[in-house]
Design a protein around this motif. Structure first.
Motif, PDB file in Angstrom:
ATOM      1  N   UNK A   1      -2.372   9.511  -0.436  1.00 44.65           N
ATOM      2  CA  UNK A   1      -2.460   8.148  -0.969  1.00 44.65           C
ATOM      3  C   UNK A   1      -1.434   7.270  -0.271  1.00 44.65           C
ATOM      4  N   UNK A   2      -1.599   5.962  -0.431  1.00 43.62           N
ATOM      5  CA  UNK A   2      -0.649   4.971   0.106  1.00 43.62           C
ATOM      6  C   UNK A   2      -0.282   4.000  -0.998  1.00 43.62           C
ATOM      7  N   UNK A   3       1.012   3.676  -1.107  1.00 47.56           N
ATOM      8  CA  UNK A   3       1.493   2.657  -2.054  1.00 47.56           C
ATOM      9  C   UNK A   3       2.220   1.579  -1.268  1.00 47.56           C
ATOM     10  N   UNK A   4       1.796   0.325  -1.431  1.00 42.96           N
ATOM     11  CA  UNK A   4       2.521  -0.812  -0.866  1.00 42.96           C
ATOM     12  C   UNK A   4       3.107  -1.630  -2.022  1.00 42.96           C
ATOM     13  N   UNK A   5       4.005  -2.536  -1.705  1.00 47.89           N
ATOM     14  CA  UNK A   5       4.664  -3.338  -2.747  1.00 47.89           C
ATOM     15  C   UNK A   5       4.468  -4.821  -2.503  1.00 47.89           C
ATOM     16  N   UNK A   6       3.226  -5.222  -2.273  1.00 53.83           N
ATOM     17  CA  UNK A   6       2.948  -6.632  -2.073  1.00 53.83           C
ATOM     18  C   UNK A   6       1.643  -6.823  -1.318  1.00 53.83           C
ATOM     19  N   UNK A   7       1.300  -8.089  -1.096  1.00 51.98           N
ATOM     20  CA  UNK A   7       0.101  -8.445  -0.346  1.00 51.98           C
ATOM     21  C   UNK A   7       0.479  -9.396   0.785  1.00 51.98           C
ATOM     22  N   UNK A   8       1.574  -9.085   1.467  1.00 54.21           N
ATOM     23  CA  UNK A   8       1.997  -9.847   2.631  1.00 54.21           C
ATOM     24  C   UNK A   8       1.166  -9.409   3.830  1.00 54.21           C
ATOM     25  N   UNK A   9       1.290 -10.094   4.955  1.00 50.56           N
ATOM     26  CA  UNK A   9       0.480  -9.766   6.120  1.00 50.56           C
ATOM     27  C   UNK A   9       0.637  -8.305   6.552  1.00 50.56           C
ATOM     28  N   UNK A  10       1.853  -7.772   6.716  1.00 52.34           N
ATOM     29  CA  UNK A  10       1.955  -6.353   7.096  1.00 52.34           C
ATOM     30  C   UNK A  10       1.389  -5.402   6.043  1.00 52.34           C
ATOM     31  N   UNK A  11       1.464  -5.783   4.751  1.00 47.78           N
ATOM     32  CA  UNK A  11       0.834  -4.973   3.704  1.00 47.78           C
ATOM     33  C   UNK A  11      -0.679  -4.907   3.925  1.00 47.78           C
ATOM     34  N   UNK A  12      -1.281  -6.064   4.231  1.00 45.23           N
ATOM     35  CA  UNK A  12      -2.723  -6.108   4.459  1.00 45.23           C
ATOM     36  C   UNK A  12      -3.108  -5.219   5.632  1.00 45.23           C
ATOM     37  N   UNK A  13      -2.273  -5.238   6.665  1.00 45.75           N
ATOM     38  CA  UNK A  13      -2.531  -4.428   7.853  1.00 45.75           C
ATOM     39  C   UNK A  13      -2.532  -2.937   7.503  1.00 45.75           C
ATOM     40  N   UNK A  14      -1.484  -2.493   6.826  1.00 38.05           N
ATOM     41  CA  UNK A  14      -1.354  -1.069   6.490  1.00 38.05           C
ATOM     42  C   UNK A  14      -2.442  -0.651   5.493  1.00 38.05           C
ATOM     43  N   UNK A  15      -2.694  -1.480   4.487  1.00 32.14           N
ATOM     44  CA  UNK A  15      -3.752  -1.186   3.526  1.00 32.14           C
ATOM     45  C   UNK A  15      -5.102  -1.028   4.232  1.00 32.14           C
ATOM     46  N   UNK A  16      -5.384  -1.941   5.164  1.00 27.87           N
ATOM     47  CA  UNK A  16      -6.663  -1.903   5.873  1.00 27.87           C
ATOM     48  C   UNK A  16      -6.819  -0.617   6.674  1.00 27.87           C
ATOM     49  N   UNK A  17      -5.758  -0.205   7.327  1.00 27.04           N
ATOM     50  CA  UNK A  17      -5.812   1.004   8.150  1.00 27.04           C
ATOM     51  C   UNK A  17      -6.072   2.243   7.296  1.00 27.04           C
ATOM     52  N   UNK A  18      -5.369   2.363   6.177  1.00 21.75           N
ATOM     53  CA  UNK A  18      -5.549   3.527   5.309  1.00 21.75           C
ATOM     54  C   UNK A  18      -6.895   3.474   4.579  1.00 21.75           C
ATOM     55  N   UNK A  19      -7.318   2.263   4.194  1.00 22.76           N
ATOM     56  CA  UNK A  19      -8.628   2.131   3.555  1.00 22.76           C
ATOM     57  C   UNK A  19      -9.749   2.555   4.494  1.00 22.76           C
ATOM     58  N   UNK A  20      -9.622   2.187   5.764  1.00 26.80           N
ATOM     59  CA  UNK A  20     -10.627   2.560   6.766  1.00 26.80           C
ATOM     60  C   UNK A  20     -10.752   4.069   6.891  1.00 26.80           C
ATOM     61  N   UNK A  21      -9.655   4.774   6.611  1.00 29.65           N
ATOM     62  CA  UNK A  21      -9.649   6.230   6.695  1.00 29.65           C
ATOM     63  C   UNK A  21     -10.038   6.887   5.375  1.00 29.65           C
ATOM     64  N   UNK A  22     -10.376   6.078   4.377  1.00 32.12           N
ATOM     65  CA  UNK A  22     -10.816   6.619   3.101  1.00 32.12           C
ATOM     66  C   UNK A  22      -9.698   7.149   2.228  1.00 32.12           C
ATOM     67  N   UNK A  23      -8.476   6.694   2.480  1.00 32.33           N
ATOM     68  CA  UNK A  23      -7.319   7.134   1.700  1.00 32.33           C
ATOM     69  C   UNK A  23      -7.164   6.236   0.464  1.00 32.33           C
ATOM     70  N   UNK A  24      -7.034   6.791  -0.731  1.00 33.41           N
ATOM     71  CA  UNK A  24      -6.793   5.953  -1.917  1.00 33.41           C
ATOM     72  C   UNK A  24      -5.513   5.133  -1.743  1.00 33.41           C
TER      73      UNK A  24
END
Length: 382
Positions: free
Chosen positions: A81-104
């Motif tokens: 899993x991945x946990x971020x602490x916000x919805x800033x631009x780098x958060x969106x980048x990391x979330x998108x990458x892990x989401x693309x890989x099917x990671x919760x």
């Protein structure tokens, strides 16, 4: 078979020591979970390494958030899993990458937000923050690659949202995708539903309510004696390009001149405060702190910590900065809103008592939002 890891991303090493550290400590204590990977993309100070997180865990400084480097880390440490602490631009980048890989993925609300952060003109941001702006450019290009979107148009949409503030993400075409959203969002309470839905495109089924984690700061001062002192709650106004350095230094000079001779003053530093901004505040009656002191009076602009101060003080003062509008969302936390120093001094002399929310203080003893987070993550993967 390789062991799987819980990943955390936050902007810098100081912020990794905030929510991510507290979540991992609870995961270790309650569930015996100890496989974590920490990612960050900015250094707050030298040497730029988290001070609370043990170096037995993989910790990676990735200033460009390179897809290639993150993929290599993922190969060596498969994510659960991945946990971020916000919805800033780098958060969106990391979330998108892990989401693309099917990671919760999970997002933790890290503060109080407003409709749009007022910033200094774009040209002045670029002049003051060449490195930061270059990083923003690189993040935008990387996000466009992950989303398979045309880069110039992606850059423009990110400008409309992050810089100009004229659009919400659901109003955009290229970055309005489910890939940029966390699978679930840990937010304070139901009053934030509309904000996260309208601003980012989340739906109510994705929300998990945890309360405001900043209230935990008050647990440390419940047994302490209240001081007849002023706590100035600083913000990253200059550091984030929201206020000109010269104007902020003028304010700090006025603050010192008008208040340092009246009472003891604590400067509560922000996790991203650049301490050199406060060099001229050195005074026998002024003390800097990373903690949240228990004072009779609190003074600030529109920091999220004003909501915390409001719980232990009936004397919260919002100072309106010259040429900078105070967001309406913060007015409810203030007992005085002003830009007049004489009015502030009169307030101190006329308001010598403090009334606190006793019911809140009672409830605070059992409050732990990080337990809700850790329970959710463990339940998801068991």
């Amino acid at each position: 078979m390789l062991e799987k890891f819980i990943y955390f991303y936050d902007l810098n090493e100081k912020l990794l020591d905030r929510f991510p550290y507290k979540i991992t400590e609870l995961l270790k204590k309650k569930y015996g979970t100890s496989k974590f990977v920490f990612l960050y993309s900015e250094k707050y100070e030298k040497p730029g390494f988290p001070s609370l997180i043990s170096n037995e865990h993989p910790i990676y400084y990735l200033p460009t958030l390179s897809i290639k480097k993150i993929q290599k880390i993922i190969t060596n440490h498969p994510p659960i899993s991945l946990i971020t602490c916000g919805m800033r631009l780098p958060d969106l980048l990391v979330l998108s990458l892990f989401n693309k890989k099917g990671v919760p993925t999970y997002m933790v609300q890290h503060g109080l937000f407003i409709e749009h952060l007022e910033r200094i003109p774009l040209l002045k941001i670029i002049q003051q923050k060449v490195i930061k702006f270059s990083q923003y450019f690189l993040y935008s290009r990387t996000l466009s690659k992950i989303l398979g979107a045309f880069f110039p148009k992606t850059l423009f949409e990110l400008y409309l949202y992050f810089i100009k503030g004229s659009h919400k993400i659901p109003q955009l075409k290229l970055i309005n995708k489910k890939e940029i959203l966390a699978t679930q969002a840990f937010i304070f309470d139901e009053s934030w539903d509309l904000y996260y839905s309208n601003t980012y495109g989340y739906n109510k089924s994705q929300f998990i309510y945890i309360g405001n984690p900043d209230f935990i700061l008050l647990k440390n001062i419940l047994e302490s004696t209240e001081e007849d002192a002023i706590c100035y709650i600083s913000q990253s106004l200059v550091e984030d390009g929201r206020y000109l350095k010269s104007d902020y230094l003028n304010f700090l000079d006025e603050f010192k001149t008008n208040l340092s001779g009246i009472k003891k003053v604590y400067i509560k530093l922000h996790p991203r405060s650049k301490i050199d901004l406060y060099d001229n505040l050195k005074h026998p009656n002024i003390e800097f702190t990373d903690d949240f002191p228990r004072c009779k009076y609190y003074f600030g602009h529109y920091s999220s910590l004003l909501a915390v101060a409001n719980k232990v003080s009936s004397n919260v003062i919002i100072w309106e900065l010259n040429g900078h509008k105070t967001p309406k969302e913060y007015i409810k936390y203030a007992n005085l809103i002003t830009s007049n120093w004489e009015e502030v001094k009169n307030y101190f002399s006329e308001n010598t008592e403090n009334i606190i929310d006793k019911d809140f203080i009672t409830d605070l003893k059992s409050f732990n939002p990080f337990e809700k987070i850790s329970d959710t993550i463990i339940k998801k993967h068991n």
